[in-house]
Motif scaffolding. Structure first.
Motif, mmCIF file in Angstrom:
data_model
loop_
_atom_site.group_PDB
_atom_site.id
_atom_site.type_symbol
_atom_site.label_atom_id
_atom_site.label_comp_id
_atom_site.label_asym_id
_atom_site.label_seq_id
_atom_site.Cartn_x
_atom_site.Cartn_y
_atom_site.Cartn_z
ATOM 1 N N GLU A 180 0.832 -1.208 0.000
ATOM 2 C CA GLU A 180 0.000 0.000 0.000
ATOM 3 C C GLU A 180 0.864 1.255 0.000
ATOM 4 O O GLU A 180 0.606 2.196 -0.770
ATOM 5 C CB GLU A 180 -0.929 0.008 1.209
ATOM 6 C CG GLU A 180 -2.019 -1.029 1.145
ATOM 7 C CD GLU A 180 -2.798 -1.165 2.443
ATOM 8 O OE1 GLU A 180 -2.606 -0.333 3.366
ATOM 9 O OE2 GLU A 180 -3.619 -2.095 2.534
ATOM 10 N N ALA A 202 1.045 3.930 -3.042
ATOM 11 C CA ALA A 202 0.659 5.327 -2.824
ATOM 12 C C ALA A 202 1.778 6.287 -3.215
ATOM 13 O O ALA A 202 1.520 7.344 -3.795
ATOM 14 C CB ALA A 202 0.264 5.535 -1.367
ATOM 15 N N GLN A 223 2.699 5.369 -7.314
ATOM 16 C CA GLN A 223 1.575 5.303 -8.258
ATOM 17 C C GLN A 223 1.634 4.056 -9.157
ATOM 18 O O GLN A 223 1.218 4.085 -10.309
ATOM 19 C CB GLN A 223 1.493 6.580 -9.114
ATOM 20 C CG GLN A 223 1.270 7.833 -8.292
ATOM 21 C CD GLN A 223 -0.028 7.765 -7.495
ATOM 22 O OE1 GLN A 223 -1.089 7.606 -8.057
ATOM 23 N NE2 GLN A 223 0.063 7.842 -6.173
#
Length: 125
Positions: free
Chosen positions: A41, A45, A48
């Motif tokens: 994650e 983030a 991208q």
């Protein structure tokens, strides 16, 4: 001589014990994969895109435990969990990240019977 069992009560069968141990192994897989999911994650983030390897995440290969044999990173950031638990040995549990409404979520898959999936995998969003 043993007294008869009340109606409706029976000794747990092998199948229910196997289902119980399989569910426990899948819950362990969810717990063991939590740091990996967080790392995927965070990488997603900030970059991208999904990572290509555990090395990109700065993580060592999962050492394994009594339930989970290994956790590897597949394509598109998917985590692939293999099992040491005899009831699930040979099965694969797949956790795949996806983005919806700007937030990262996880879908569950693989070849584990649906009835054994952890509650987080059965929840509808």
């Amino acid at each position: 001589m043993r007294p008869p069992r009340p109606r409706g009560l029976r000794e747990p069968g092998r199948r229910s014990v196997r289902d119980y141990t399989s569910r426990a192994a899948l819950n362990t897989a969810m717990a063991d994969s939590a740091p990996h999911r967080t790392a995927v994650e965070q990488f997603g983030a900030s970059h991208q895109r999904w990572p290509d390897s555990l090395t990109q995440l700065g993580m060592a290969p999962f050492a394994g435990d009594a339930s989970v044999a290994g956790i590897t990173l597949g394509g598109d950031g998917a985590l692939l969990v293999s099992f040491a638990n005899p009831a699930l040995r040979g099965h694969l549990f797949k956790l795949t990240p996806y983005v919806r409404n700007g937030a990262i979520h996880w879908s569950c898959g693989g070849d584990v019977p649906e009835k054994l999936l952890p509650p987080a995998c059965r929840a509808t969003e």
